[in-house]
Design an enzyme around this catalytic site. Sequence first.
Site, short mmCIF file in Angstrom:
data_model
loop_
_atom_site.label_atom_id
_atom_site.label_comp_id
_atom_site.label_asym_id
_atom_site.label_seq_id
_atom_site.Cartn_x
_atom_site.Cartn_y
_atom_site.Cartn_z
N ASP A 92 -18.40 -19.37 40.65
CA ASP A 92 -18.46 -19.08 39.11
C ASP A 92 -19.80 -18.56 38.47
O ASP A 92 -20.62 -19.33 39.27
CB ASP A 92 -17.90 -20.29 38.41
CG ASP A 92 -18.10 -20.60 37.30
OD1 ASP A 92 -17.06 -19.46 36.12
OD2 ASP A 92 -18.64 -21.20 36.18
N GLU B 140 -18.77 -13.82 40.33
CA GLU B 140 -18.42 -13.31 39.60
C GLU B 140 -19.74 -13.20 39.06
O GLU B 140 -20.32 -14.01 38.20
CB GLU B 140 -17.70 -14.38 38.21
CG GLU B 140 -17.82 -14.16 37.04
CD GLU B 140 -17.74 -15.64 36.20
OE1 GLU B 140 -16.96 -15.28 35.06
OE2 GLU B 140 -18.16 -16.34 35.94
C1 GLC Z 1 -16.82 -18.53 34.39
C2 GLC Z 1 -15.65 -19.08 33.62
C3 GLC Z 1 -15.38 -19.90 32.91
C4 GLC Z 1 -15.73 -20.82 32.55
C5 GLC Z 1 -17.47 -20.43 32.81
C6 GLC Z 1 -18.36 -21.78 33.11
O1 GLC Z 1 -17.34 -17.52 33.21
O2 GLC Z 1 -14.79 -17.70 34.19
O3 GLC Z 1 -14.39 -19.28 32.55
O4 GLC Z 1 -16.42 -20.87 31.12
O5 GLC Z 1 -17.69 -19.39 33.92
O6 GLC Z 1 -18.40 -22.18 34.02
#
Ligand code: GLC
Length: 528
Positions: free
Chosen positions: A199, A253
Amino acid sequence: MSTADTRWWRHAAIYQIYPRSFADSDGDGVGDLAGVRGHLGYLRDLGIDAIWFSPWYPSPMADAGYDVADYRDIDPVFGTLDEAQALIDEAHAAGIRIIIDIVPNHASVEHAWFRAAVSTGEFRDRFHFRSGRGEAPPNDWESIFGGPAWTRVADGEWYLHLFDAGQPDLNWDHPAVREEFDDILRFWFDRGVDGIRIDSAAMVAKDPALPDFDPAAPPEPHPWNDRDELHELYRRWRRIADAYPQPKALIGEVWLADPLRFARYLRHDELHAAFNFDFLGCPWEAKALRRCIDETMAAHATVGAPATWVLSNHDVTRHVTRYGRAETGFEHALRQTRHRMPADLALGTRRARAAALLTFALPGSVYVYQGEELGLPEAEDLPPEARQDPIHKRTGGIDPGRDGCRVPLPWSGTEPPYGFGGPGWLPQPADWAARTVAAQTGDPSSMLHLYRGTLALRRSLPGLGDGPMEWLDSPDGVLAFRRDGGFVCVVNLSPEPVGLPAGVPLAASGPLADGMLPPDTAVWLTQE
Ligand code: GLC
């Protein structure tokens, strides 16, 4: 699931489960692991290779589980660690791999370290605690969810949170933080998990000076984004993953605008793959999509990494709705202005069907966000009091937030909760009866039928998944490309029907009339 498939992430079809909203087995209105176990047959028949679970850990749910209180357990609302183990084993038996979300940028205010940091001061150095500037926060950073990125504790110090105040950022310069996460990775890999989705992967390292934000500086690198220290971290995680005899995937991500900076995370000894947000946000226009595909392929080629193709996830407006609007691209910053912009859902659905054929034909791996195989639109009419996303709260309701794509799935029946379980934690629209799994099963014109058929073909055709592609000449507004083995994909984004190239149709996203490909329609063909 073939054990010989040592680089499965290069071609996999990965289904994202948002556990709160998938299936509720105990009637409390929140999805759970038993609900997933009860639908593994559905996922096997859908033809996916792996599941990515959004967080399932104990959490006060300030950000629906992306605020983790304990990285080595399961939240009781979802089940138990034993059930997670059973789920991993049963998924493997069904030929499905498991990817879990690891959230390294921040923990929860309920995490034991943070509770100690607040109550006794111990462990403050594992987070970013600072004195303020007078009564003002230590710097001018803003939370990505709105409002300041700092919250003050009782003794007057402030802690940094790039997201919600319930998500204190961890200090990755501290060796105990690094060691803790090494151990967390091993904890889950030892239990058979096949990969992790990291994440906010590019935000984890911060400039230790925590300087004020400089609007004149280039967007990347940034005091809290895309810092060089991260590469060392991912190399370390890669060594942990590679020490296992079974192949373990590291998927990041990585939100970065520059495709070449993005690709640096995919060097041979770092992450295996990262989410392609450029494609996800791309408008439904042939030129823009072609540019995005070309840039993606070129950037990934520099590092030999597989591309990923994503249309939707739990953070963005569902693409059936996006594609039905006059403005078809996605940007977080524009959610508030596009919310409730008129959407022609029949048009959006036609385009979403064509987009599935495009996406599944491109080289690399693909992601399916739960419910997109049912053609679910964004639930835009949620009453403000039902909304739970911290973005909605932190912006005072100006930004509707992400709840509209997180509504519980409709499985069967003609009214809410449509076989989900108890009445869902977010209300389901009254007009989803035709969108349930039961209603679509056996209907050859349904989105579910299209997804099942094309994912099965994608698996069986040797030219699809990883491998080369080659553009074919095509009229304006049309994308046409070839893959190995005589496979051709043509997508018509122009307003006029176009002629089809020679070949035998394998699949089409809509009816083909008199040898022509109508607007917003895609076809797969095989040529001798
Ligand atoms: C990422 C996740 C999202 C979350 C954020 C903070 O972007 O996909 O859902 O709110 O991180 O953890």
